[in-house]
Design an enzyme around this catalytic site. Structure first.
Site, PDB file in Angstrom:
ATOM      1  N   GLU A  16       0.814  -1.208   0.000  1.00 60.23           N
ATOM      2  CA  GLU A  16       0.000   0.000   0.000  1.00 60.23           C
ATOM      3  C   GLU A  16       0.854   1.267   0.000  1.00 60.23           C
ATOM      4  O   GLU A  16       0.540   2.244  -0.697  1.00 60.23           O
ATOM      5  CB  GLU A  16      -0.933   0.014   1.225  1.00 60.23           C
ATOM      6  CG  GLU A  16      -1.968  -1.098   1.246  1.00 60.23           C
ATOM      7  CD  GLU A  16      -1.491  -2.356   1.952  1.00 60.23           C
ATOM      8  OE1 GLU A  16      -2.340  -3.170   2.342  1.00 60.23           O
ATOM      9  OE2 GLU A  16      -0.258  -2.535   2.115  1.00 60.23           O
ATOM     10  N   LEU A  17       1.919   1.266   0.802  1.00 58.10           N
ATOM     11  CA  LEU A  17       2.756   2.466   0.873  1.00 58.10           C
ATOM     12  C   LEU A  17       3.457   2.726  -0.455  1.00 58.10           C
ATOM     13  O   LEU A  17       3.582   3.873  -0.887  1.00 58.10           O
ATOM     14  CB  LEU A  17       3.791   2.327   1.989  1.00 58.10           C
ATOM     15  CG  LEU A  17       4.652   3.571   2.224  1.00 58.10           C
ATOM     16  CD1 LEU A  17       3.810   4.724   2.755  1.00 58.10           C
ATOM     17  CD2 LEU A  17       5.798   3.273   3.178  1.00 58.10           C
ATOM     18  N   SER A 434      17.260  -4.052 -19.629  1.00 57.25           N
ATOM     19  CA  SER A 434      15.816  -3.846 -19.628  1.00 57.25           C
ATOM     20  C   SER A 434      15.458  -2.445 -20.106  1.00 57.25           C
ATOM     21  O   SER A 434      16.216  -1.493 -19.920  1.00 57.25           O
ATOM     22  CB  SER A 434      15.252  -4.068 -18.227  1.00 57.25           C
ATOM     23  OG  SER A 434      15.848  -3.179 -17.303  1.00 57.25           O
ATOM     24  N   GLU A 667      27.672  -0.012 -11.708  1.00 54.46           N
ATOM     25  CA  GLU A 667      27.040   1.202 -11.201  1.00 54.46           C
ATOM     26  C   GLU A 667      28.155   2.103 -10.722  1.00 54.46           C
ATOM     27  O   GLU A 667      29.042   1.680  -9.994  1.00 54.46           O
ATOM     28  CB  GLU A 667      26.085   0.874 -10.060  1.00 54.46           C
ATOM     29  CG  GLU A 667      25.433   2.094  -9.427  1.00 54.46           C
ATOM     30  CD  GLU A 667      26.315   2.790  -8.406  1.00 54.46           C
ATOM     31  OE1 GLU A 667      26.316   4.037  -8.413  1.00 54.46           O
ATOM     32  OE2 GLU A 667      27.013   2.123  -7.635  1.00 54.46           O
ATOM     33  N   HIS A 696      18.122   5.348 -11.250  1.00 52.68           N
ATOM     34  CA  HIS A 696      17.179   5.256 -10.137  1.00 52.68           C
ATOM     35  C   HIS A 696      16.608   6.621  -9.766  1.00 52.68           C
ATOM     36  O   HIS A 696      15.888   6.748  -8.776  1.00 52.68           O
ATOM     37  CB  HIS A 696      17.849   4.607  -8.928  1.00 52.68           C
ATOM     38  CG  HIS A 696      18.175   3.164  -9.157  1.00 52.68           C
ATOM     39  ND1 HIS A 696      19.322   2.761  -9.806  1.00 52.68           N
ATOM     40  CD2 HIS A 696      17.499   2.034  -8.867  1.00 52.68           C
ATOM     41  CE1 HIS A 696      19.338   1.444  -9.881  1.00 52.68           C
ATOM     42  NE2 HIS A 696      18.248   0.975  -9.324  1.00 52.68           N
ATOM     43  N   CYS A 728      22.408   1.022 -14.769  1.00 51.03           N
ATOM     44  CA  CYS A 728      21.597  -0.163 -14.462  1.00 51.03           C
ATOM     45  C   CYS A 728      20.503  -0.276 -15.524  1.00 51.03           C
ATOM     46  O   CYS A 728      20.444   0.522 -16.455  1.00 51.03           O
ATOM     47  CB  CYS A 728      21.001  -0.049 -13.053  1.00 51.03           C
ATOM     48  SG  CYS A 728      20.650  -1.655 -12.280  1.00 51.03           S
TER      49      CYS A 728
END
Length: 760
Positions: A16-17, A434, A667, A696, A728
């Site tokens: 939920e958070l 990806s 990274e 990120h 990444c």
């Protein structure tokens, strides 16, 4: 005997958070709505622990992003560039965690690293000479009072001063020792705040004491707590350690004025010896971490009760505790409607671990617990675990010979052969694998799993996305392409679903960082591969372009480290089983014409023992060979890539070079390219691609920013050995920001190539 836990998961039992926070980021809900969800999660978890009779219930273990970041903000360790944005308190906090790019400014996020030997990522707080360390935050006090209003007494938790000082990034002339006095005053004020509230216990988390400690470290630990504890008043203080043993400072911890000491008896095996060889003070509580906080197998009640009884017989006052925060396991089995009882009964997620604590608390008080139904039911689990043994797999691993760990010819000769075969440009550009997992991509996968669409429809959608992805990469001008991974839910779960020996959950999510959650698969039995896993999608992508397309695989060590591993066989044996399966896939990709194959080992550093003396004897002596086994059978012209992220690699550079890959991407952007010095110092032979921008964070780096990073790299890395890539995979990013960032990356490379024509 009493019970305790170190901390509880915080994203909500159904995430939920996560979902509300992401809505807040998209400005779809107000801060008030987000805070309401946070309160509901905290309160339901306190009540759940109270129902299960937990005596020491933590508070302030909740966070919107990361507890170390919370601690830094609590003590005013906030770089000026974030304050100058003029954002609200919560938005400033999120700017530290995610970066900010908008009408009020442009700042990068703080560096992010792995939290000890887990897959959880923490934010690295930055401190400079202008920082005034002092208590400014109210969060721990407000959450304590929030629980109090429910009638629940909690034990407030905070990262301790020693660990905080060790995790800070010092960017000015001052170092840790220069902040000791200010840190002591800040933590004294923290304790005084709880004195005024009538709090019984406060917990200081000090996981950094399980590392190798120097005499200077031990002196720092003593100095900090001698001063801080002198002001504790009526508040009792627990120093909580986890992830290992405390052999370097055990006696020093006992001598300090702590009221409780928390020790990990799961990963800290030497803590048993310390307790046996030394007396434990009668005036302190031993918080005994015997319930595994990081794995999901049921506790063996017999072994735990024997230990507890032996300690109690010696007069030690014992609190039964988890070995670490339960942050590292899923919430509850109650959501796993499809998981067979055959498997289910062997597992304990966070809620079930509360039940185990409740059971053990009751059993230890019974003289005849060996006849108790709870005890007998538990012991039956360890007598038989069906479907876990595969004789063919065991036979294959037992036949492994040394030649499987060595690739021929040696790196230098291979490098020449590959450059002729590839015939690509200087500073070749690529991505880590990806591409954005949009809502329609996720829906296609979800609808297929739920049976709402057939396989033909599912695959047709994926082929179209791959076609679009290849076209986009060609349009952008990237040199080595990828298929985008639209068929993959997760880089480990995807492979686990196609390997025999795995068990899967539906909603067993675990926080990795911020709003990012993963669903680790469970290694139930011996691992093998019965059919190809990636060949179909990779060869289809390759058929759409004349440019090289990378095959994308996850390496055996990462698959193991990002799964919940077995406890009945060694990690080495599991790793070798997985390595043989991935080796088969590598050879199949090569046989189908894929000449560049990336085998990601993002988690190689993750399970490295925290003490350097154990690195090779307990880990690297099998982790590196497992990777080498994966690629040792390919031809010299086939280029093997690997990728690693969000860990501190500088101290294991020789071991990484020994993996004998042809290209390694790291990274590096959040850590300010600090790895470059280590690569140069260790004469790193492998071609390398340190990430030039942080994926990120939602911000789009400028061309100049990327060029600056490239020139910094070229100061340390020969131009003929440098690859250019994000740091990444791009699955968590939006399509617009991905296209913008990659177009800037390609443009920056073009300009650097032109500016260096004479030296190439």
């Amino acid at each position: 005997m009493k019970t305790s836990i170190i901390g509880y998961p915080r994203v909500g039992s159904l995430r939920e958070l996560k979902f509300q926070t992401e809505k807040y980021f998209r400005q779809e809900i107000t801060e008030e709505a987000l805070q309401k969800t946070a309160r509901q999660i905290r309160q339901s978890q306190w009540q759940l622990q109270a129902v299960n009779g937990i005596d020491f219930i933590p508070s302030n273990d909740f966070s919107f992003y990361d507890l170390l970041l919370d601690t830094a903000v609590l003590f005013n360790i906030i770089p000026e560039r974030y304050r100058n944005l003029g954002l609200s308190e919560l938005d400033t906090y999120f700017a530290l965690a995610r970066g900010y790019q908008g009408d009020k400014g442009d700042v990068k996020a703080l560096p992010m690293k792995k939290w000890f030997n887990t897959n959880y990522h923490y934010l690295v707080p930055e401190i400079d000479d202008q920082t005034e360390v002092k208590l400014i935050g109210k969060k721990p006090f407000l959450e304590y009072e929030e629980a109090k209003e429910l009638g629940i007494e909690t034990q407030p938790v905070v990262i301790g001063p020693f660990t905080l000082l060790k995790k800070l990034r010092y960017v000015g002339s001052q170092k840790a020792e220069d902040y000791v006095q200010a840190i002591c005053v800040a933590y004294q004020d923290f304790l005084k705040g709880f004195q005024s509230l009538g709090t019984g216990w406060v917990q200081f988390d000090e996981p950094n004491v399980v590392y190798d400690l120097s005499q200077e470290d031990i002196h720092l630990l003593q100095k900090l707590y001698s001063e801080i504890l002198a002001q504790k008043g009526e508040v009792k203080v627990l120093v909580q350690t986890y992830f290992g043993d405390v052999k370097d400072c055990y006696e020093e911890l006992l001598a300090l004025d702590f009221d409780g000491i928390g020790l990990d008896f799961v990963e800290g095996r030497q803590n048993f010896d310390l307790l046996d060889k030394h007396s434990f003070p009668k005036d302190k509580l031993l918080f005994s971490g015997l319930i595994n906080g990081k794995n999901i197998w049921r506790n063996n009640y017999q072994l735990t009760l024997e230990k507890l009884q032996a300690w109690q017989d010696r007069g030690i006052k014992v609190v039964l505790n988890t070995s670490s925060s339960l942050l590292h396991v899923p919430y509850s089995l109650k959501h796993e409607e499809k998981l067979k009882t055959t498997y289910r009964k062997h597992f304990a997620f966070a809620e079930e671990k509360l039940e185990e604590l409740r059971d053990l608390k009751a059993l230890i008080q019974s003289e005849k617990y060996v006849k108790d139904a709870r005890y007998l039911k538990n012991q039956a689990l360890f007598e038989n675990r069906p479907d876990s043994y595969n004789p063919q797999v065991r036979q294959r691993t037992s036949a492994i010979t040394e030649d499987l760990f060595t690739r021929q010819p040696a790196f230098g000769e291979r490098e020449k052969i590959q450059k002729e075969a590839f015939n690509g440009p200087i500073l070749p550009t690529t991505t880590i694998g990806s591409f954005p997992q949009t809502q329609e991509v996720k829906k296609n996968r979800s609808d297929f799993k739920k049976g709402k669409i057939d396989q033909a429809t599912y695959e047709a959608f994926n082929r179209q996305k791959i076609k679009e992805c290849i076209a986009l990469q060609e349009e952008l001008g990237l040199d080595v392409l990828v298929h985008g991974e639209f068929e993959r839910n997760d880089m480990v779960e995807y492979f686990g679903e196609q390997l025999d020996g795995y068990v899967f959950t539906e909603k067993a999510w675990v926080q990795s960082y911020g709003t990012r959650c993963v669903k680790p698969p469970i290694i139930w039995g011996d691992i093998s591969r019965s059919q190809t896993m990636t060949v179909k999608w990779t060869t289809y992508a390759a058929s759409l372009t004349e440019q090289p397309v990378k095959g994308m695989l996850t390496g055996p060590v990462t698959i193991l480290n990002w799964s919940f591993p077995r406890e009945d066989i060694s990690l080495k044996e599991s790793a070798y089983q997985i390595a043989l399966a991935i080796r088969d896939e590598v050879l199949d990709l090569e046989a189908h014409g894929i000449k560049i194959i990336q085998v990601d080992e993002a988690a190689l550093r993750e399970k490295l023992p925290l003490r350097k003396s154990d690195w090779y004897s307990e880990y690297l002596d099998w982790a590196i060979p497992a990777f080498r086994m994966v690629h040792s059978g390919v031809q010299a012209s086939t280029q093997i890539h690997t990728h690693m992220c969000y860990s501190e690699f500088t101290d294991i550079i020789p071991a990484i070079d020994a993996m004998d890959a042809d290209v390694i991407t790291f990274e590096a952007s959040r850590s300010n390219l600090l790895i470059l010095d280590a690569l140069k110092a260790n004469h790193f032979q492998t071609e390398v691609g340190p990430g030039v921008y942080d994926i990120h964070s939602p911000r789009v780096p400028s061309v100049e920013e990327i060029k600056t990073a490239l020139y910094k790299m070229l100061d340390k890395i020969p131009i003929e050995k440098l690859w250019v890539n994000p740091d990444c995979g791009l699955k968590t990013r939006g399509e617009k920001e991905t296209k913008g960032s990659l177009s800037h990356l390609v443009q920056a490379v073009k300009e650097v190539r032109n500016e260096n024509k004479g030296s190439i």
